[in-house]
Design a protein around this motif. Structure first.
Motif, PDB file in Angstrom:
ATOM      1  N   ILE A   2       0.866  -1.174   0.000  1.00 26.77           N
ATOM      2  CA  ILE A   2       0.000   0.000   0.000  1.00 26.77           C
ATOM      3  C   ILE A   2       0.906   1.227   0.000  1.00 26.77           C
ATOM      4  O   ILE A   2       1.644   1.474   0.957  1.00 26.77           O
ATOM      5  CB  ILE A   2      -0.926  -0.010   1.228  1.00 26.77           C
ATOM      6  N   GLU A  17       0.555  -5.198   2.604  1.00 22.68           N
ATOM      7  CA  GLU A  17      -0.778  -5.714   2.331  1.00 22.68           C
ATOM      8  C   GLU A  17      -0.724  -7.191   2.719  1.00 22.68           C
ATOM      9  O   GLU A  17      -0.292  -8.038   1.946  1.00 22.68           O
ATOM     10  CB  GLU A  17      -1.131  -5.533   0.862  1.00 22.68           C
ATOM     11  N   LYS A  19      -1.507 -10.973   3.691  1.00 28.45           N
ATOM     12  CA  LYS A  19      -2.359 -12.097   3.269  1.00 28.45           C
ATOM     13  C   LYS A  19      -2.327 -13.111   4.409  1.00 28.45           C
ATOM     14  O   LYS A  19      -1.441 -13.964   4.475  1.00 28.45           O
ATOM     15  CB  LYS A  19      -1.828 -12.732   1.974  1.00 28.45           C
ATOM     16  N   ALA A  27       3.433 -11.234   3.024  1.00 32.89           N
ATOM     17  CA  ALA A  27       3.319  -9.898   2.432  1.00 32.89           C
ATOM     18  C   ALA A  27       4.553  -9.625   1.590  1.00 32.89           C
ATOM     19  O   ALA A  27       5.659 -10.019   1.945  1.00 32.89           O
ATOM     20  CB  ALA A  27       3.180  -8.831   3.514  1.00 32.89           C
TER      21      ALA A  27
END
Length: 181
Positions: A2, A17, A19, A27
C-alpha cells in the motif's frame, strides 16, 4: 503493498498488504513492477543494516549528489525509529521541507526516499535495527550531510540525542552553505 504519498513529491510511506492464514501472514516488501508503476526507481545497488545500542542514538542527515544520488527504502526490523527526510531539490517549492515517520518492527512500515533527499533517524528504543535497500553505491566524494539540529530545518526530534558520530555532529549549518561561506 500500500503506497501512500507524502507532502514531499516522490516520497512514499509503504505499508504491507498482509495475506493472513492460520500460519500468520505473507506480504510482499518489494516489487520492481509496483515501484515502477508508482514512478519510483526500483534499482537496488546495496542492502545495508544498522544497529543502535541505545535509545536516542541519532544517525544522519546524509545524502549523495548527482550523479551518485541515492534512493532508499528503509524498514525498522527490531525496535522503533523516528525517520526524517529533507528535500534537497532547490528547483522544487518543497526545498528544505521535511517529514518524520515512525518506523517500527510492530508497524512494519517502510519509507521510500527519492534521490536528493537527506535522510536520518533517531532510535526510539534500545536495540533498534534498520534495513536499507539503496539504489546507488556509496560514493564518498559525492556524500553530503546536514546538521540534525540545524535551526533552518526546525526538525523536532522526539528524544534527547544520547549518541551521535562526530561526523554527523559536525556537518555545516545550512546558513553557511546557502550564503557560500
Amino acid at each position: 503493498m500500500i503506497f501512500t504519498r507524502t507532502k514531499l513529491p516522490g516520497a512514499f510511506i509503504i505499508d504491507l498488504e498482509e495475506k493472513p492464514d492460520q500460519r500468520g501472514f505473507f506480504a510482499r516488501t518489494f516489487c520492481a513492477q509496483e515501484f515502477t508503476d508508482h514512478g519510483l526507481k526500483p534499482m537496488i545497488a546495496q542492502c545495508n543494516l544498522s544497529f543502535n545500542h541505545i535509545k536516542g542514538t541519532l544517525r544522519g542527515m546524509h545524502y549523495q549528489l548527482l550523479p551518485a544520488a541515492e534512493t532508499k527504502l528503509l524498514r525498522c526490523t527490531q525496535g522503533a525509529i523516528y525517520d526524517v527526510i529533507v528535500d534537497m531539490r532547490p528547483e522544487l517549492p518543497t526545498y528544505l521541507s521535511h517529514i518524520g515517520v515512525e518506523l517500527s518492527a510492530e508497524n512494519r512500515r517502510a519509507l521510500y526516499v527519492p534521490e536528493m533527499f537527506a535522510h536520518g533517524y533517531q532510535a526510539l528504543t534500545d536495540g533498534a535495527e534498520v534495513v536499507y535497500q539503496v539504489g546507488e553505491f556509496y560514493t564518498p566524494g559525492y556524500e553530503r550531510g546536514l546538521r540534525y539540529d540545524d535551526p533552518l530545518l526546525e526538525i523536532s526530534w522526539p528524544l534527547a540525542v544520547t549518541t551521535i558520530s562526530d561526523k554527523d555532529r559536525n556537518w555545516p549549518l545550512l546558513e553557511s552553505i546557502l550564503i557560500g561561506v
